[in-house]
Design an enzyme around this catalytic site. Structure first.
Site, short mmCIF file in Angstrom:
data_model
loop_
_atom_site.label_atom_id
_atom_site.label_comp_id
_atom_site.label_asym_id
_atom_site.label_seq_id
_atom_site.Cartn_x
_atom_site.Cartn_y
_atom_site.Cartn_z
N LYS A 36 6.49 -2.04 2.02
CA LYS A 36 5.29 -1.45 2.63
C LYS A 36 4.09 -2.37 2.44
O LYS A 36 3.22 -2.12 1.60
CB LYS A 36 5.04 -0.05 2.06
N TYR B 196 0.83 -1.20 0.00
CA TYR B 196 0.00 0.00 0.00
C TYR B 196 0.86 1.24 0.00
O TYR B 196 2.07 1.18 0.23
CB TYR B 196 -0.96 -0.02 1.20
N ARG C 287 -7.25 -20.51 -1.73
CA ARG C 287 -6.31 -20.26 -0.65
C ARG C 287 -5.17 -21.29 -0.64
O ARG C 287 -5.39 -22.48 -0.37
CB ARG C 287 -7.03 -20.26 0.70
N GLU D 243 11.63 2.62 14.57
CA GLU D 243 10.77 3.69 14.08
C GLU D 243 9.52 3.70 14.94
O GLU D 243 9.45 3.00 15.96
CB GLU D 243 10.45 3.48 12.59
N ARG E 198 8.40 4.14 -4.55
CA ARG E 198 8.46 3.18 -3.45
C ARG E 198 7.46 2.05 -3.67
O ARG E 198 7.76 0.88 -3.37
CB ARG E 198 8.19 3.88 -2.11
N LEU F 88 10.82 1.38 7.51
CA LEU F 88 10.29 1.80 6.22
C LEU F 88 10.99 3.11 5.85
O LEU F 88 11.09 4.01 6.68
CB LEU F 88 8.78 2.03 6.30
#
Ligand code: PDD
Length: 285
Positions: A149, A33, A100, A182, A52, A207
């Site tokens: 991310k 995302y 799945r 972070e 990114r 990140l």
């Protein structure tokens, strides 16, 4: 006005904006995302966010679902259709829908693309920044590739909730060596007693925030002393200033960490100046 989301080629009212139950983002967090700030209806630092995004997709071998230009059009359209002047736009791309099974689907399936946008309250954010926030430390127990991310954010969710349960606003994550990595959804910075800015070097343990990169540009432009290195929780307690950076908070001063008052307990001059200067250095798309 009903909110509109983009889902795989269609702009839909929220109540109809759904993805399949076997979406791999839903079942395995097999999705990435981006969150971009919107100012005056325009995207902030879109180019870097898309760079990114492409890197995150590449690391997971998910293909870019459309051209960069087309993605830009979709992001702008969602912002416009939701009449966002100030707020954020959210983009999520999953590997797609398949029966799945942890292994990648063969043959590959089409990635699922979702874009939403929402308004933020600028006055409320400014008031928060003028006051500063309290944070608490929690162990960083995330996986070893948080530079990607992904939507796999359960440790971040639990860290943030642990902070709220303790009456704080955010959590700073601490690795097994006692070093701050972070914050739960932003990058962590301190200003040492001798005036040096310190933020962790961008390895696989953080990140690489876009806001962090822009702040680094400002810092270099102003010839401020900067060290990109790990710092301990004790360094943070003893710091003159602390702050965190993210697309939705920009530069948010931190005034206490684990109930240790930072500086004089008010937002410091470095954080305040960086916050003020930020949008002169960011790219407005
Ligand atoms: N979070 N670190 C983490 C773990 C993050 O989730 C984020 C962003 C950042 C800062 O990155 P940037 O400056 O590019 O926003 C650092 C977004 C805002 C979120 O999850 O909502």
């Amino acid at each position: 006005m009903s909110r509109i989301a983009y889902v795989n080629g269609r702009y839909l009212p929220f109540r109809d904006a759904t993805v399949h139950v076997e979406d791999r983002g839903y079942q395995f967090a097999d999705a990435v995302y981006e969150v971009c700030e919107v100012r005056a209806g325009r995207l902030v630092d879109e180019r870097r966010h898309i760079e990114r995004l492409k890197r995150s997709l590449g690391e997971l071998r998910i293909r870019m679902p459309m051209s960069q230009a087309a993605l830009g059009v979709v992001l702008r359209e969602v912002v416009a259709r939701n009449r966002i002047a100030y707020g954020l736009v959210y983009l999520q791309i999953s590997r797609g829908v398949a029966r799945r099974d942890p292994a990648f689907p063969t043959p590959p399936v089409a990635p699922n693309v979702v874009v939403t946008a929402r308004s933020l309250n600028m006055a409320r954010n400014e008031a928060l920044a003028a006051k500063g926030i309290a944070v608490v430390s929690v162990p960083d127990n995330r996986w070893g590739r948080v530079d990607i991310k992904t939507v796999g954010l359960l440790p971040n969710v639990l860290a943030r909730q642990a902070a709220i349960d303790k009456g704080a606003r955010d959590a700073w994550l601490v690795d097994k060596d006692g070093k701050v990595t972070e914050a739960a959804s932003s990058n962590a910075w301190i200003v040492t007693s001798d005036g040096k800015l310190v933020t962790r070097h961008a390895d696989h343990a953080i990140l690489r925030g876009i806001t962090r990169s822009v702040v680094l540009d400002i810092v270099k432009d102003r010839n401020l002393a900067i060290e990109e290195r790990a710092f301990t929780l004790e360094d943070a307690y003893a710091a003159h200033e602390a702050f965190e950076t993210s697309a939705t908070q920009i530069v948010m001063p931190v005034i206490s960490i684990d109930n240790h008052v930072i500086g004089d307990g008010t937002p410091g001059p470095v954080a305040t100046a960086l916050r003020r200067q930020f949008h002169r250095h960011a790219e407005l798309g």
